[in-house]
Design an enzyme around this catalytic site. Structure first.
Site, short mmCIF file in Angstrom:
data_model
loop_
_atom_site.label_atom_id
_atom_site.label_comp_id
_atom_site.label_asym_id
_atom_site.label_seq_id
_atom_site.Cartn_x
_atom_site.Cartn_y
_atom_site.Cartn_z
N SER A 121 13.34 -42.60 -50.26
CA SER A 121 14.71 -42.21 -49.71
C SER A 121 15.69 -41.11 -50.40
CB SER A 121 15.86 -42.62 -49.10
OG SER A 121 15.54 -44.32 -49.38
N HIS A 142 8.15 -40.03 -45.79
CA HIS A 142 9.67 -40.47 -45.67
C HIS A 142 9.35 -40.73 -44.36
CE1 HIS A 142 13.93 -40.96 -46.20
NE2 HIS A 142 13.24 -41.81 -46.09
N GLU A 154 9.03 -37.45 -42.48
CA GLU A 154 9.24 -36.44 -43.22
C GLU A 154 8.46 -36.53 -44.49
OE1 GLU A 154 14.32 -35.62 -43.32
OE2 GLU A 154 13.11 -36.59 -45.01
N ASN A 192 18.49 -36.72 -44.41
CA ASN A 192 19.89 -37.82 -45.45
C ASN A 192 20.79 -36.72 -45.47
OD1 ASN A 192 19.30 -40.50 -44.78
ND2 ASN A 192 17.97 -40.40 -46.63
#
Ligand code: NAD
Length: 506
Positions: A121, A142, A154, A192
């Site tokens: 992550s 991801h 991702e 994120n």
């Protein structure tokens, strides 16, 4: 080596993510070898997958035959050597660079010219590839939790990742029913990174005493149509996890104030008030149900019937209100001016990043109020307002009376620049723009990522088109000059867009 629908997929780490990814790959027809070094992990993973697939069969979403085939395609193992035949190995072990790199080296020895995708992550893909015999065979893949449900993947390129491999992995994820996006390795990748202001601006509003957890969440759900408000979402993610993601993003960007962590969240985290998992966070939970501590700050309308209003100039996105007023039988006079609604002795502006009180001072008038942007003024059941510090008490009640006439509740917050949704969306657009400016991904990928990785109703660039880029620019500039904080500095992409005009989507 090409990765395609015939590739054998290895999964390293059979925890929350690994077992879900194994299920996704097997459902798509791949032979999957699921490895974990902890006794019990693979059995546990297989049991959960069996239960989840059985539920799909019960609900009629999968045939028994497909379920049996999916299960039969997954081979659990505790012997790393069993991964030897794999073409692509997706790693989902503990989030620790050194431990991950150690296992990659073992995999290169055991599996030869295997391709490796890390589900990290937060760790740089370029850094993870450092020390490998074939750093070009390393990419990021991801997934989002829960992997069988969340659509986004991702696909991350490190500095040395092979272009063909990145493309193959992208196609592979799409062939698994996912929505893949290309991302350049950088802290927080897309989701994120861009999601940070969603939590951070809400925490700041709370810290400045502008509003309560419950009201901010309600505004986010109704005016922003977010599935969950920021505080209930932080409670779901866990305050410890959410805080550590913010802190690591903050440090990765060399303490850029855009990513400042929140003292409030640090305090909640250190107190063990982690959210749902500890039974208490911003809210209390009983038997998995959220108990709301406070009522929303809702305005009790006056009994006045507002029969005439004047709209001066354009209300921007809030022009959508005009037909609603007319439909409710209100006489709307449209005139030239600076964009506000006037009735009785009240002037009501759409928020522009200044406080209502600042406008009050500029105009030398007391009864000034502002209202927040809304994703859809027709569908929403509430509108949020803030009144000038100088406004008389009847102002909020009469505005609530006006909005009651078009079937809306009126939520109120303390006067604050850009209020709740406008402030949050402007900052999301700013971070989205900065992500594109930095070459991390393109604009369309930002929206795909935010809509499918965190379920935003529309991505930041769609919001920007709805509001107009000049509205975002004005809001950010006003926020920056109010706070004197470079956190709100405008990304150059927004300035450029404003200069050339036009929209992100034509
Ligand atoms: N949980 C999430 O929401 C989420 C979302 C996206 C990405 N991720 C990332 O996915 C990865 C895994 O996260 P998770 O939540 O599934 O963790 P987890 O703790 O549920 O599972 C990790 C598994 O890896 C195993 N493991 C640890 N070290 C190992 C080793 N050296 N060899 C073999 N197995 C080993 C553990 O036994 C455990 O079963 C992390 O990099 C995390 O950052 C997590």
């Amino acid at each position: 080596m090409r990765i395609d629908s015939n590739s054998i997929i290895g999964i390293v780490g059979a925890g929350i993510m690994g077992r879900g990814i194994a299920q996704v790959a097997a459902k798509a027809g791949h032979k999957v070898i699921l490895y974990d070094n902890w006794d019990g992990a693979v059995d546990n993973a297989m049991n959960i997958n069996e239960k989840e697939l059985s539920k799909l069969v019960e609900k009629g979403k999968m045939t028994q035959e497909t379920k049996d085939k999916t299960i039969s395609l997954m081979t659990p193992t505790m012997q790393i050597e069993d991964l030897a035949p794999c073409d692509l190995i997706i790693e989902a072990i503990i989030e620790n660079k050194e431990i991950k790199q150690e296992i990659f080296k073992q995999l290169e020895d055991i599996c030869g010219d295997v391709c490796i995708a890390s589900n990290t992550s937060s760790i740089s893909i370029s850094a993870l590839a450092n020390g490998l015999k074939r750093p070009d065979r390393m990419v990021g893949m991801h997934f989002f939790n829960p992997a069988p449900i969340m659509k986004l993947v991702e696909v991350i390129s490190g500095l040395q990742s092979d272009k063909q491999l990145v493309e193959d992995v992208y196609n592979l994820a799409n062939s698994w029913g996912k929505k893949a996006v290309f991302v350049k390795s950088s802290p927080g990748f897309i989701v994120n990174r861009i999601a940070r202001p969603f939590y951070a601006e809400a925490l700041r509003l709370y810290e400045e005493g502008v509003s309560t957890f419950a009201t901010i969440d309600e505004v986010a759900r109704t005016s922003g149509r977010f599935k969950m408000g920021p505080f209930e979402l932080m409670d779901l993610i866990g305050n410890d996890t959410n805080y550590s993601v913010t802190e690591s993003t903050f440090n990765s960007y060399y303490q850029d104030s855009r990513f400042n962590p929140s003292l409030t969240q640090q305090e909640f985290s250190q107190a063990g008030l982690l959210g749902r998992k500890s039974g208490i966070g911003f809210y209390k939970y009983e038997d998995g149900k959220q108990l709301c501590r406070e009522k929303y700050n809702e305005v009790e309308p006056s009994n006045n019937k507002i029969s005439d209003i004047t709209v001066f100039g354009s209300l921007g996105v809030a022009n959508e209100l005009i037909p609603l007023f007319k439909k409710a039988g209100i006489n709307v006079i449209e005139d030239e001016g600076d964009g506000y609604i006037e009735f009785n002795d009240i002037k009501l502006f759409l928020t522009n990043g200044k406080m209502a009180s600042q406008i009050s001072k500029e105009l030398n008038e007391k009864n000034i109020a502002q209202f927040d942007i809304n994703i859809d003024y027709d569908l929403t059941d509430s509108i949020t307002i803030a009144t000038s510090l100088l406004a008389q008490k009847h102002v909020e009640k009469n505005i609530a009376a006006l909005f009651t006439q078009i079937g809306k509740r009126t939520l109120i917050i303390k006067d604050s620049p850009a209020m709740v949704i406008s402030r949050t969306i402007s900052m999301l657009v700013n971070e989205a723009s900065s992500t594109v400016t930095n070459g991390v991904c393109d604009e369309a990928s930002v929206d795909i990522a935010m809509e499918n990785g965190v379920n935003y109703p529309i991505g930041p660039f769609k919001w920007a088109d709805k509001l107009g880029i000049d509205f975002i620019l004005e809001t950010l500039n006003n926020l920056e000059s109010f706070y004197k904080d470079t956190r709100y500095r405008v990304d150059r992409g927004i300035i450029e867009k404003s200069i050339i005009g036009g929209k992100y989507y034509e």
